[in-house]
Design an enzyme around this catalytic site. Structure first.
Site, PDB file in Angstrom:
ATOM      1  N   HIS A 164       0.729  -1.090   0.025  1.00  0.00           N
ATOM      2  CA  HIS A 164      -0.001   0.103  -0.016  1.00  0.00           C
ATOM      3  C   HIS A 164       0.815   1.229   0.017  1.00  0.00           C
ATOM      4  O   HIS A 164       1.781   1.220   0.756  1.00  0.00           O
ATOM      5  CB  HIS A 164      -0.989  -0.087   1.138  1.00  0.00           C
ATOM      6  N   ASP A 205       0.633   5.069   0.340  1.00  0.00           N
ATOM      7  CA  ASP A 205      -0.042   6.522   0.613  1.00  0.00           C
ATOM      8  C   ASP A 205       0.537   7.692   0.264  1.00  0.00           C
ATOM      9  O   ASP A 205       1.703   7.959   0.518  1.00  0.00           O
ATOM     10  CB  ASP A 205      -0.164   6.375   2.100  1.00  0.00           C
ATOM     11  N   MET A 263       0.080  11.626  -0.128  1.00  0.00           N
ATOM     12  CA  MET A 263      -0.365  12.684   0.621  1.00  0.00           C
ATOM     13  C   MET A 263       0.267  14.096   0.194  1.00  0.00           C
ATOM     14  O   MET A 263       1.340  14.168  -0.186  1.00  0.00           O
ATOM     15  CB  MET A 263       0.048  12.433   2.039  1.00  0.00           C
TER      16      MET A 263
END
Length: 224
Positions: free
Chosen positions: A30, A32, A34
Site C-alpha cells: 500500500h 499512501d 499525501m
C-alpha cells in the site's frame, strides 16, 4: 482475504529492502500519497512507485489522499500502479476520475473518510473494483482504530450484497490482530497494515499473526 503492508510505516532510507522483506508473504503493498492539503502531511509520489516497480516484484496499491487527484493519476498509471483509489471528498467529477483509472486497465477504488456516509458512493458503486473505508482519519500512520467503523463496513457490505456487485472492501487505519477480525466479520477482505507489520522486527511473523487473527472470535472493540 489479503494483508497489504503500508510502506508509510517502513524505513524510507532502505525502502526497496523493506518491501522485499514482505514480498514472500504478500502480493500487494500500500502506497499512501499525501499532498499536505487534503491531509496535513506530505509523503511519496509516482517516482517512488516507479523505482519500486524496477526493484521489486510486488504489486502497488496506490491510495491518493490529495486534492484534484485527476491531475496526478496519469503519472501513477505510467509509474506502474496496479490499483488506484481516490477520495470521494476530493473529486469534483468522480465518475470521470474512476473511468480514467479503469480505462488504463487498473483496478479502481473510492476511499471514504470515517465521517463520510456510505451513501456517498451509491451512485458510483457499479463502477468500482473496491471500496476503501478509512478506519482512522487520514494523514498520519500509527493512529488508533475508530470503534464505530465495523458498523460502517457492515453497512457497505450489505449495500454491495443487496446490489449483487463484486466490490471488495478494503480497510486502512489501526489494523492489528485485535481490530482485523472485527473488520473481517463485518465484511472487509483487504486489510492495510502499517505499524502492525513494520513495527516488528520479524515481518513474516507479524503478517502470519494478522492472517491467523482473521479466524479468531472477538467481541466489540472497547471505546476509549
Amino acid at each position: 482475504m489479503k494483508i497489504i503492508p503500508s510502506i508509510l510505516s517502513a524505513d524510507f532510507s532502505r525502502l526497496s529492502e523493506e518491501v522485499r522483506d514482505v514480498e514472500r508473504d504478500v502480493d500487494l503493498i500500500h502506497v499512501d500519497v499525501m499532498d499536505g492539503h487534503f491531509v496535513p502531511n506530505l509523503s511519496m509520489g509516482a517516482n517512488v512507485v516507479s523505482a519500486l516497480k524496477k526493484s521489486n516484484a510486488v504489486k502497488m496499491d496506490v491510495h491518493l489522499m490529495v486534492e484534484e487527484p485527476a491531475a496526478l493519476i496519469p503519472s501513477f498509471i505510467e509509474a506502474g500502479a496496479d490499483m488506484i483509489s481516490v477520495h470521494v471528498e476530493a473529486c469534483r467529477h468522480l465518475h470521470r476520475v474512476i473511468r480514467m483509472i479503469k480505462e488504463s486497465g487498473i483496478a479502481a477504488g473510492v476511499a471514504l473518510n470515517p465521517a463520510t456516509p456510505v451513501d456517498w458512493v451509491r451512485p458510483i458503486l457499479d463502477e468500482l473494483d473496491y471500496l476503501l473505508i478509512m478506519t482512522v482519519d487520514p494523514g498520519f500512520g500509527g493512529q488508533s482504530f475508530i470503534p464505530s467503523m465495523p458498523d460502517k463496513i457492515r453497512e457497505a457490505a450489505q449495500l454491495i450484497d443487496t446490489r449483487k456487485q463484486h466490490v471488495a472492501i478494503e480497510v486502512d487505519g489501526g489494523i492489528n490482530t485485535e481490530t482485523l477480525p472485527l473488520c473481517r466479520k463485518a465484511g472487509a477482505s483487504l486489510f492495510v497494515a502499517g505499524s502492525a507489520i513494520y513495527g516488528h522486527h520479524d515481518r513474516h511473523q507479524a503478517i502470519q499473526g494478522l492472517l491467523k487473527s482473521s479466524t479468531s472470535s472477538t467481541g466489540p472493540l472497547k471505546r476509549k
